[in-house]
Design an enzyme around this catalytic site. Structure first.
Site, PDB file in Angstrom:
ATOM      1  N   ARG A  38      12.136  -5.294   4.145  1.00 26.96           N
ATOM      2  CA  ARG A  38      11.794  -3.879   3.999  1.00 26.96           C
ATOM      3  C   ARG A  38      12.802  -2.987   4.720  1.00 26.96           C
ATOM      4  O   ARG A  38      13.241  -3.265   5.828  1.00 26.96           O
ATOM      5  CB  ARG A  38      10.403  -3.625   4.573  1.00 26.96           C
ATOM      6  CG  ARG A  38      10.058  -2.145   4.652  1.00 26.96           C
ATOM      7  CD  ARG A  38       8.584  -1.884   4.710  1.00 26.96           C
ATOM      8  NE  ARG A  38       7.961  -2.297   5.957  1.00 26.96           N
ATOM      9  CZ  ARG A  38       6.642  -2.211   6.169  1.00 26.96           C
ATOM     10  NH1 ARG A  38       5.843  -1.759   5.234  1.00 26.96           N
ATOM     11  NH2 ARG A  38       6.141  -2.612   7.318  1.00 26.96           N
ATOM     12  N   ARG A  59      12.434  -1.339  10.377  1.00 28.12           N
ATOM     13  CA  ARG A  59      11.469  -1.077  11.453  1.00 28.12           C
ATOM     14  C   ARG A  59      11.542  -2.184  12.500  1.00 28.12           C
ATOM     15  O   ARG A  59      11.558  -3.357  12.154  1.00 28.12           O
ATOM     16  CB  ARG A  59      10.051  -1.016  10.873  1.00 28.12           C
ATOM     17  CG  ARG A  59       9.687   0.364  10.363  1.00 28.12           C
ATOM     18  CD  ARG A  59       8.393   0.381   9.589  1.00 28.12           C
ATOM     19  NE  ARG A  59       7.306  -0.360  10.224  1.00 28.12           N
ATOM     20  CZ  ARG A  59       6.080  -0.454   9.724  1.00 28.12           C
ATOM     21  NH1 ARG A  59       5.785   0.153   8.581  1.00 28.12           N
ATOM     22  NH2 ARG A  59       5.154  -1.136  10.334  1.00 28.12           N
ATOM     23  N   ARG A  87      -8.661   0.721  10.034  1.00 27.83           N
ATOM     24  CA  ARG A  87      -8.163  -0.616  10.335  1.00 27.83           C
ATOM     25  C   ARG A  87      -9.163  -1.415  11.161  1.00 27.83           C
ATOM     26  O   ARG A  87      -8.905  -2.574  11.472  1.00 27.83           O
ATOM     27  CB  ARG A  87      -6.881  -0.480  11.150  1.00 27.83           C
ATOM     28  CG  ARG A  87      -5.625  -1.015  10.463  1.00 27.83           C
ATOM     29  CD  ARG A  87      -4.487  -0.793  11.419  1.00 27.83           C
ATOM     30  NE  ARG A  87      -3.250  -1.412  11.053  1.00 27.83           N
ATOM     31  CZ  ARG A  87      -2.294  -0.828  10.324  1.00 27.83           C
ATOM     32  NH1 ARG A  87      -2.484   0.352   9.801  1.00 27.83           N
ATOM     33  NH2 ARG A  87      -1.171  -1.458  10.107  1.00 27.83           N
ATOM     34  N   ARG A 120       0.859  -8.857  13.977  1.00 24.42           N
ATOM     35  CA  ARG A 120       0.190  -7.916  13.064  1.00 24.42           C
ATOM     36  C   ARG A 120      -0.738  -8.646  12.102  1.00 24.42           C
ATOM     37  O   ARG A 120      -1.816  -8.143  11.774  1.00 24.42           O
ATOM     38  CB  ARG A 120       1.238  -7.094  12.299  1.00 24.42           C
ATOM     39  CG  ARG A 120       1.874  -6.011  13.193  1.00 24.42           C
ATOM     40  CD  ARG A 120       3.245  -5.593  12.739  1.00 24.42           C
ATOM     41  NE  ARG A 120       3.254  -5.001  11.424  1.00 24.42           N
ATOM     42  CZ  ARG A 120       4.339  -4.964  10.624  1.00 24.42           C
ATOM     43  NH1 ARG A 120       5.474  -5.484  11.051  1.00 24.42           N
ATOM     44  NH2 ARG A 120       4.263  -4.406   9.448  1.00 24.42           N
ATOM     45  N   LYS A 176       0.835  -1.206   0.000  1.00 26.31           N
ATOM     46  CA  LYS A 176       0.000   0.000   0.000  1.00 26.31           C
ATOM     47  C   LYS A 176       0.867   1.253   0.000  1.00 26.31           C
ATOM     48  O   LYS A 176       0.647   2.183  -0.772  1.00 26.31           O
ATOM     49  CB  LYS A 176      -0.926   0.011   1.231  1.00 26.31           C
ATOM     50  CG  LYS A 176      -1.740  -1.253   1.406  1.00 26.31           C
ATOM     51  CD  LYS A 176      -2.647  -1.214   2.637  1.00 26.31           C
ATOM     52  CE  LYS A 176      -1.934  -1.139   3.981  1.00 26.31           C
ATOM     53  NZ  LYS A 176      -1.255  -2.381   4.400  1.00 26.31           N
TER      54      LYS A 176
HETATM   55  P1  ADP Z   1       1.934  -2.046   8.270  1.00 28.57           P
HETATM   56  O1  ADP Z   1       0.918  -1.640   7.266  1.00 28.57           O
HETATM   57  O2  ADP Z   1       3.262  -2.376   7.696  1.00 28.57           O
HETATM   58  O3  ADP Z   1       1.470  -3.072   9.247  1.00 28.57           O
HETATM   59  P2  ADP Z   1       1.755   0.630   9.510  1.00 28.57           P
HETATM   60  O4  ADP Z   1       2.938   1.469   9.315  1.00 28.57           O
HETATM   61  O5  ADP Z   1       0.526   0.924   8.742  1.00 28.57           O
HETATM   62  O6  ADP Z   1       2.253  -0.866   9.257  1.00 28.57           O
HETATM   63  O7  ADP Z   1       1.347   0.600  11.068  1.00 28.57           O
HETATM   64  C1  ADP Z   1       2.279   0.330  12.066  1.00 28.57           C
HETATM   65  C2  ADP Z   1       1.597   0.266  13.422  1.00 28.57           C
HETATM   66  O8  ADP Z   1       0.969   1.531  13.719  1.00 28.57           O
HETATM   67  C3  ADP Z   1       0.463  -0.748  13.570  1.00 28.57           C
HETATM   68  O9  ADP Z   1       0.943  -2.042  13.863  1.00 28.57           O
HETATM   69  C4  ADP Z   1      -0.359  -0.138  14.705  1.00 28.57           C
HETATM   70  O10 ADP Z   1       0.268  -0.346  15.957  1.00 28.57           O
HETATM   71  C5  ADP Z   1      -0.271   1.347  14.428  1.00 28.57           C
HETATM   72  N1  ADP Z   1      -1.392   1.830  13.563  1.00 28.57           N
HETATM   73  C6  ADP Z   1      -1.266   2.365  12.327  1.00 28.57           C
HETATM   74  N2  ADP Z   1      -2.469   2.683  11.817  1.00 28.57           N
HETATM   75  C7  ADP Z   1      -3.390   2.337  12.754  1.00 28.57           C
HETATM   76  C8  ADP Z   1      -4.812   2.397  12.836  1.00 28.57           C
HETATM   77  N3  ADP Z   1      -5.561   2.877  11.820  1.00 28.57           N
HETATM   78  N4  ADP Z   1      -5.427   1.949  13.966  1.00 28.57           N
HETATM   79  C9  ADP Z   1      -4.717   1.464  14.986  1.00 28.57           C
HETATM   80  N5  ADP Z   1      -3.370   1.359  14.983  1.00 28.57           N
HETATM   81  C10 ADP Z   1      -2.694   1.795  13.884  1.00 28.57           C
END
Ligand code: ADP
Ligand code: ZN
Length: 228
Positions: A128, A161, A89, A172, A13
């Site tokens: 990554r 990360r 999410r 996750r 994404k």
């Molecule tokens: P990826 O898509 O690689 O899992 P992101 O960078 O989108 O990672 O998110 C990293 C972390 O940030 C998530 O594991 C969560 O802890 C937090 N996070 C990000 N977006 C949200 C959301 N919309 N709601 C709750 N937690 C979020």
């Protein structure tokens, strides 16, 4: 264009948003990037969310929804359009986003579902690398930088990360399947869902997305609007 990018971690994404923002002239809003920036800056918000982000759990809905609402309304992003990456999410976040956009009279165009298989996800996440300065994305095998450890765009340092380790990836994925996957049906029911095969490489996925936008006249329409 107002888009939600949906799909598991590692679906690509962020990669697509990073590339499409140039073509579509639409800002990329990543809740993950925003939260990591707050953590890096050591703000109160950053300290609050650290334990969730580092363990791969979800930050509480009200915290992230507030962040998005502020960006969309105060930043006036709903006017220029947006690509939301990593938000919504949960079903609650999806409903709250609808309420915010309905109030602004700026409904979503599409929710794009990045359909991805588990082996591809693990390969992408473990390789990554991210630019500490500009958040550009790289991959040790699929998209290495020209110079190892250095961002092609801004010469910032690349890092891995801490949540891109096998154990946290598993958490996750569990969280994704339980809390996020159900919103695929939510957007399907609204007639807004478009599905792409995100196991394919980044250029193929981008080609598919551009085809979707062209087919519905979304791209031309936007150009006309800009000219007026
Ligand atoms: P990826 O898509 O690689 O899992 P992101 O960078 O989108 O990672 O998110 C990293 C972390 O940030 C998530 O594991 C969560 O802890 C937090 N996070 C990000 N977006 C949200 C959301 N919309 N709601 C709750 N937690 C979020
Ligand atoms: Zn950079």
């Amino acid at each position: 264009m107002r888009l939600v990018l949906l799909g598991p971690p590692g679906a690509g994404k962020g990669t697509q948003a990073g590339s499409l923002k140039e073509d579509l002239k639409v800002p990329h809003i990543s809740t993950g990037d925003i939260l990591r920036e707050e953590m890096k800056a050591g703000t109160a918000l950053g300290l609050d969310v650290k334990k969730y982000v580092e363990s791969g759990k979800l930050v509480p809905d009200e915290v992230v929804t507030k962040i998005i609402e502020t960006r969309l309304v105060a930043g006036d992003k709903a006017n220029q359009g947006f690509m939301l990456d990593g938000f919504p999410r949960t079903k609650k976040q999806a409903e709250d986003l609808d309420a915010i956009l309905t109030k602004a009279n700026k409904p979503l165009d599409y929710a794009i579902y990045f359909d991805t298989s588990l082996p591809v996800i693990v390969q992408r996440l473990t390789g990554r690398r991210v630019c500490r300065q500009c958040n550009a994305l790289y991959h040790t095998a699929n998209k290495p930088p020209k110079k190892e450890g250095v961002c092609d765009t801004c010469a910032g340092p690349l890092y891995q990360r801490p949540d891109d380790n096998e154990e946290t990836i598993k958490t996750r994925m569990d969280v994704y399947l339980k809390s996020t996957a159900p919103i695929i049906d939510y957007y399907q029911a609204q007639g807004k869902l478009k599905k792409v095969n995100a196991d394919k490489d980044a250029l193929d996925v981008k080609g598919h997305l551009m085809k979707i936008f062209h087919a519905d006249g979304k791209i031309n329409q936007d150009k006309v609007r800009r000219r007026n």
